[in-house]
Structures are given as structure tokens and as C-alpha cells.
Design an enzyme around this catalytic site. Structure first.
Site, PDB file in Angstrom:
ATOM      1  N   ALA A  54      11.405 -12.130 -16.566  1.00 39.51           N
ATOM      2  CA  ALA A  54      12.861 -11.993 -16.449  1.00 39.51           C
ATOM      3  C   ALA A  54      13.534 -13.196 -17.114  1.00 39.51           C
ATOM      4  CB  ALA A  54      13.310 -11.806 -15.006  1.00 39.51           C
ATOM      5  N   HIS A  55      13.152 -13.417 -18.349  1.00 37.38           N
ATOM      6  CA  HIS A  55      13.782 -14.453 -19.160  1.00 37.38           C
ATOM      7  C   HIS A  55      13.512 -14.171 -20.634  1.00 37.38           C
ATOM      8  CE1 HIS A  55       9.780 -16.181 -19.562  1.00 37.38           C
ATOM      9  NE2 HIS A  55       9.674 -16.304 -18.254  1.00 37.38           N
TER      10      HIS A  55
END
Ligand code: TYD
Length: 138
Positions: A54-55
Site C-alpha cells: 500500500a505504497h
């Protein structure tokens, strides 16, 4: 090898040396990786239902490999999202810069090896999806 048009990601098929004792895959400078390796890390003991990643990264390149078990990698280039399932130790997923990634659906005992083109550098990260979108669309 599948190459995805307009998407900065691709599967890499690695060598596989098989004999009655089992299989062996090797990677070394100039063999199998599209960048000079600077860092290795791995994810393991990931609880069922947990999400990693999630980046995004400004410049980092990575190759992800399911050394054991399976998991899904969801990649998003800011306009399109694709899901890749990794479940073969002799297959990697190359992920280029400016791709938002989430890793989900880890099987029990899954091990995700990540090979990276740069040492760890927090300033290379996009941790906020809206910032990532702004940058990737500019
Ligand atoms: P994080 O980026 O949340 O991991 P993931 O991409 O799997 O979701 O990293 C978790 C922690 O580990 C965070 O405090 C940063 C640290 N870390 C390092 O110190 N070095 C590294 O090479 C990596 C990938 C993470």
C-alpha cells in the site's frame, strides 16, 4: 514472458535446474534481474487477511518472488489496476517506479522475497495514495 503494454511491470521467468533431488533457481549480477541488486528483504508469517505494501516508489525498482506459497500483487499506475498472482519460485514480478502496490491474499506459509535496486530510503516512498496520484498524473 508476458509484457504488459503501458504498464511498468512484467513477469520474469528464471532458470530452473531440476534433478531427482529437487529444483534450484539462481539469480546473479547480469543474470535474471533487470537492475543491479542493492537490497533484499522478505515477508513471512503474514496473517490471513493481512495486506502489505500500500505504497509507491519514486525511483525504486523491485522484483517480487513467491519463494513459498502464494499471494496477489495489485498494481496501479494511476490510471489502471491489475492483479498478479505469484505462486512459482522460478517466476518474478518486476515492478518499476511510480506504481502503487498492495500485496494481499497470502496463503499460509507464504514467503515473499523482494529484490530491490536501491537501499532503503523512506524519502523514495509515496505513503499517501492521493499524493501518488497527483505526482503520477503530473
Ligand atoms: P513497510 O514499508 O510498511 O513494509 P511493506 O512494504 O511490506 O508493507 O515497512 C515496515 C517497516 O520496515 C517500516 O518501519 C520500514 C521498515 N523497513 C526497513 O527498515 N527496511 C526495508 O528495507 C524495508 C522494506 C522496510
Amino acid at each position: 514472458m508476458e509484457i504488459l503494454e503501458n504498464f511498468n511491470a512484467k513477469y520474469l521467468e528464471f532458470n530452473k535446474i531440476t534433478d531427482p533431488r529437487g529444483c534450484l533457481t539462481y539469480l546473479q549480477k547480469g543474470v535474471g534481474l533487470p537492475f543491479d541488486l542493492q537490497r533484499v528483504y522478505y515477508l513471512y508469517d503474514v496473517p490471513g487477511g493481512a495486506e502489505r505494501g500500500a505504497h509507491g516508489h519514486r525511483s525504486l525498482e523491485q522484483v517480487m518472488i513467491a519463494l513459498s506459497g502464494s499471494f496477489d500483487v495489485i498494481l496501479d499506475n494511476g490510471s489502471e489496476e491489475k492483479k498478479f498472482t505469484l505462486n512459482l519460485p522460478n517466476r518474478g514480478l518486476y515492478v518499476g517506479p511510480m506504481m502503487w502496490r498492495s500485496l494481499t491474499n497470502f496463503s499460509s506459509g507464504a514467503v515473499c522475497l523482494v529484490l530491490a535496486s536501491q537501499p532503503y530510503d523512506e524519502s523514495d516512498y509515496f505513503r499517501d495514495y492521493d499524493n501518488f496520484l497527483k505526482e503520477v498524473r503530473s
